[in-house]
Design a protein around this motif. Structure first.
Motif, PDB file in Angstrom:
ATOM      1  N   ASN A  80     -32.267  73.180  90.243  1.00  0.00           N
ATOM      2  CA  ASN A  80     -32.719  71.840  90.636  1.00  0.00           C
ATOM      3  C   ASN A  80     -33.267  71.775  92.061  1.00  0.00           C
ATOM      4  OD1 ASN A  80     -33.197  69.213  89.737  1.00  0.00           O
ATOM      5  ND2 ASN A  80     -31.370  68.455  90.753  1.00  0.00           N
ATOM      6  N   ASN A  83     -39.195  71.302  90.526  1.00  0.00           N
ATOM      7  CA  ASN A  83     -39.518  70.786  89.201  1.00  0.00           C
ATOM      8  C   ASN A  83     -40.782  71.472  88.717  1.00  0.00           C
ATOM      9  OD1 ASN A  83     -37.496  68.600  88.981  1.00  0.00           O
ATOM     10  ND2 ASN A  83     -38.604  67.782  90.737  1.00  0.00           N
ATOM     11  N   ASN A  94     -38.266  69.806  94.814  1.00  0.00           N
ATOM     12  CA  ASN A  94     -37.390  68.660  94.573  1.00  0.00           C
ATOM     13  C   ASN A  94     -36.860  68.222  95.937  1.00  0.00           C
ATOM     14  OD1 ASN A  94     -35.501  66.803  93.826  1.00  0.00           O
ATOM     15  ND2 ASN A  94     -34.293  68.183  92.555  1.00  0.00           N
ATOM     16  N   CYS A 103     -36.786  63.678  85.721  1.00  0.00           N
ATOM     17  CA  CYS A 103     -37.888  62.969  86.362  1.00  0.00           C
ATOM     18  C   CYS A 103     -38.971  62.648  85.340  1.00  0.00           C
ATOM     19  CB  CYS A 103     -38.509  63.818  87.468  1.00  0.00           C
ATOM     20  SG  CYS A 103     -37.438  64.069  88.881  1.00  0.00           S
ATOM     21  N   HIS A 116     -43.183  61.136  91.206  1.00  0.00           N
ATOM     22  CA  HIS A 116     -42.098  61.102  90.231  1.00  0.00           C
ATOM     23  C   HIS A 116     -41.375  59.770  90.320  1.00  0.00           C
ATOM     24  CE1 HIS A 116     -38.600  61.886  92.936  1.00  0.00           C
ATOM     25  NE2 HIS A 116     -37.912  61.477  91.893  1.00  0.00           N
TER      26      HIS A 116
END
Length: 154
Positions: A80, A83, A94, A103, A116
């Motif tokens: 994470n 993205n 991110n 997202c 996003h």
């Protein structure tokens, strides 16, 4: 729009947050991983592994293989820190590492600008629909294509 609160990071705070997330996941924060993350964080638009490899090659003064960058980007997505924009085979940093959510990406077909948004109600419904059909570990990937305000005004 149903979302949730998270802290957006930038600059050194973003690098530090990413390093913390990765090391807390039991992974090493190597110089190459730091360089890939920093280069990705400097991009204004989603970037491919080849774009990142080219920028890193220039920065480091020696060729960096796209395959190495792909492996690192995959690690970042799994943890994470980045993205993946599926439709463009490109990546975005991110800016809130450690915040787990799905997202929804709005992508401009003309300039590539990507924004996003969070809508946990929508992505939750997609996850639930997948589970109802017998799928486990459903990960919604939602991308909306169109023209941003800037391009529409031209």
């Amino acid at each position: 729009m149903t979302g949730h609160a998270h802290k957006e990071h930038s600059g050194e705070q973003l690098l530090s947050a990413a390093q913390n997330v990765l090391t807390n996941a039991g992974e090493q924060w190597t110089a190459m991983r730091a360089d890939v993350f920093e280069t990705l964080s400097e991009q204004e638009r989603p970037s491919s592994a080849y774009d990142i490899a080219d920028a890193l090659s220039t920065r480091r003064g020696k060729r960096v293989a796209a395959n190495s960058v792909y492996r690192i980007l995959d690690l970042f997505v799994r943890n994470n820190l980045a993205n993946r924009i599926e439709s463009a085979n490109a990546y975005l940093v991110n800016t809130h590492p450690g915040c787990q959510h799905d997202c929804i990406f709005l992508i401009c077909d003309e300039c590539g600008k990507t924004v996003h948004i969070d809508n946990d109600q929508l992505t939750g419904a997609l996850r639930k629909a997948g589970n109802a059909k017998g799928f486990a570990n459903v990960r919604p990937v939602v991308e909306l294509r169109g023209v941003c305000d800037d391009c529409a005004a031209r």
